[in-house]
Design an enzyme around this catalytic site. Structure first.
Site, PDB file in Angstrom:
ATOM      1  CG  ASP A 155      -3.250   8.085  -1.444  1.00 39.18           C
ATOM      2  OD1 ASP A 155      -2.997   8.294  -0.427  1.00 39.18           O
ATOM      3  OD2 ASP A 155      -3.156   6.645  -2.112  1.00 39.18           O
ATOM      4  NE  ARG A 210      -0.405   1.780   3.656  1.00 36.87           N
ATOM      5  CZ  ARG A 210       0.780   2.266   3.954  1.00 36.87           C
ATOM      6  NH1 ARG A 210       1.824   1.738   3.990  1.00 36.87           N
ATOM      7  NH2 ARG A 210       0.659   3.639   3.658  1.00 36.87           N
ATOM      8  N   GLY A 211       0.091   2.428  -0.018  1.00 38.46           N
ATOM      9  CA  GLY A 211       0.792   3.562  -0.417  1.00 38.46           C
ATOM     10  C   GLY A 211       1.004   3.991  -1.763  1.00 38.46           C
ATOM     11  CB  ALA A 212       0.356   6.893  -3.727  1.00 37.40           C
ATOM     12  CG  ASN A 242      -2.667  11.355   2.365  1.00 31.71           C
ATOM     13  OD1 ASN A 242      -1.938  10.506   1.858  1.00 31.71           O
ATOM     14  ND2 ASN A 242      -2.460  11.668   3.954  1.00 31.71           N
ATOM     15  CE  LYS A 243      -5.445   5.417   4.516  1.00 32.33           C
ATOM     16  NZ  LYS A 243      -6.560   4.574   3.646  1.00 32.33           N
TER      17      LYS A 243
HETATM   18  O1  MRU Z   1      -4.895   3.203   1.978  1.00 33.11           O
HETATM   19  P1  MRU Z   1      -3.400   3.393   2.006  1.00 33.11           P
HETATM   20  O2  MRU Z   1      -2.558   2.895   3.270  1.00 33.11           O
HETATM   21  O3  MRU Z   1      -2.606   2.786   0.682  1.00 33.11           O
HETATM   22  O4  MRU Z   1      -3.166   4.899   2.030  1.00 33.11           O
HETATM   23  C1  MRU Z   1      -1.751   5.583   2.151  1.00 33.11           C
HETATM   24  C2  MRU Z   1      -2.035   7.004   2.271  1.00 33.11           C
HETATM   25  O5  MRU Z   1      -3.075   7.568   2.103  1.00 33.11           O
HETATM   26  C3  MRU Z   1      -0.571   7.568   2.100  1.00 33.11           C
HETATM   27  O6  MRU Z   1      -0.583   8.885   2.929  1.00 33.11           O
HETATM   28  C4  MRU Z   1      -0.366   8.061   0.738  1.00 33.11           C
HETATM   29  O7  MRU Z   1      -0.327   6.901  -0.177  1.00 33.11           O
HETATM   30  C5  MRU Z   1       1.011   8.728   0.456  1.00 33.11           C
HETATM   31  S1  MRU Z   1       2.243   7.457   0.649  1.00 33.11           S
HETATM   32  C6  MRU Z   1       3.876   7.976   0.451  1.00 33.11           C
END
Ligand code: MRU
Length: 353
Positions: free
Chosen positions: A245, A45-47, A255-256
């Site tokens: 994201d 996970r994470g963009a 973002n989250k």
């Molecule tokens: O649902 P996730 O865990 O994939 O969400 C991730 C986030 O919201 C991060 O803050 C975002 O992707 C930036 S990661 C460098």
């Protein structure tokens, strides 16, 4: 060093983030369907990491193709559609599939499949290596901006920073976006403590960011998401920095879920709130945040806590995974090319050109 993702011998390897920090399990698979499952379930996970894994997932899909060259275009189209259907919000996923499609469009007619797959592997590895390099550049630009914005305070004391979700090595393969900036600022002696918001419902802040900071010996304090305004009121937070994201052309940032609430609190208390994200997270094709597709996840992520039922099974639930922070709440957007402050509309466009 945390090994978030790897691709060796046509095998995708990844640390299963659903199990952290209680269990460190490194999974290996040759199946593109498994890789898509890993993206959907947030095992990865994470963009930026989603983008990296998307590139490698396409490679796994290519490796399991056993038809004639004429049937490949149809197969490829379906494969790309399946990968793109895994998660909707992080634009890095679509950035990665676009890169793979570009290689296909340019070389399909003139290459054998073997040559084409070789070129696509180079492209997938480049996405991965670029994201690692992007982190170092963001860290540099971010620290410069913090030094500038906090020049007076830094003469007398270090800073306490709030962050949300996980934006570190686990989310990028490199040092991180927001967490990369924080780590670099800590190494430069600017940071007293990192406040990590838990990031309900999947607890990326409490589980993953805390785990990464522990490994780096950086002092941190975990809080519930709803505590941030109170801590700001008490003077316990100097600024916030989070990842993204998807960033629209005007700077509105997805973002989250919970990111926007911290931003509103920061604004109320006159504290700067920054975004750190690579240029691959900017979606210049959409003018503002209302057009960002926001993922809604399964209701049971709220009704249960890691497998334990805590609500009536019939409880109606709305489970948005992301929110959108309007650009006016954002003091600066730190990218790998530069930190942008102020006129996002013209400055973000310049980064893409
Ligand atoms: O649902 P996730 O865990 O994939 O969400 C991730 C986030 O919201 C991060 O803050 C975002 O992707 C930036 S990661 C460098």
């Amino acid at each position: 060093m945390i090994d978030a993702v790897s691709f060796e011998n046509n095998t995708l390897g990844y640390l299963d983030q659903r199990l952290l920090p209680l269990k460190e399990e490194y999974v290996r698979t040759k199946s593109y369907q498994d890789a898509i499952g890993a993206i959907k379930t947030l095992a990865v996970r994470g963009a930026p990491l989603i983008g990296i894994v998307a590139g490698y997932t396409v490679m796994l899909g290519l490796n399991s193709f056993d038809g004639e060259k004429e049937t490949f275009p149809d197969y490829f189209k379906k494969l790309i559609a399946e990968v793109e259907a895994s998660r909707p919000t992080a634009v890095n996923l679509f950035f990665a599939t676009a890169r793979m499609k570009e290689v296909y469009d340019t070389h399909y007619a003139s290459s054998s499949l073997e040559e084409l797959f070789g070129k696509m592997l180079v492209a997938a590895r480049k996405i991965h290596n670029d994201e690692i390099a992007n982190c170092d550049n963001m860290a540099r630009h971010g620290v410069e901006l913090i030094r500038q914005d906090f020049a007076e305070i830094l003469k007398t004391r270090k800073l306490n920073v709030l962050t949300h979700c996980n934006t570190g090595t686990l989310a990028t393969g490199g040092s991180g976006t927001a967490l990369g900036v924080i780590k670099h600022a800590w190494n430069e002696g600017l940071i007293e403590k990192v406040i990590t918001a838990e990031s309900r419902p999947l607890l990326q802040g409490l589980r993953l960011t805390a785990w990464e900071l522990e490994q780096e010996n950086i002092p941190f304090l975990s809080i519930s998401d709803s505590s941030s305004a109170f801590l700001m009121q008490k003077g316990m937070i100097d600024f916030g920095i989070v990842g993204a994201d998807r960033i629209a052309a005007n700077g509105d940032t997805a973002n989250k879920i919970g990111t926007f609430a911290h931003a509103v609190s920061a604004e109320r208390h006159g504290l700067p709130y920054y975004i750190a994200a690579p240029v691959s997270t900017i979606d210049i094709s959409i003018s503002d945040g209302t057009q960002i597709p926001i993922e809604e996840r399964d209701a049971d992520e709220l009704r249960t806590i890691f497998g334990t039922q805590v609500a009536m099974p019939s409880t109606p639930v709305l489970n948005y995974a992301f929110d959108v922070t309007p650009a006016e709440y954002i003091r600066g957007i730190v990218t790998d090319k530069k930190a942008v402050v102020g006129n996002y509309v013209s400055e973000l466009q310049k980064l893409i050109d």
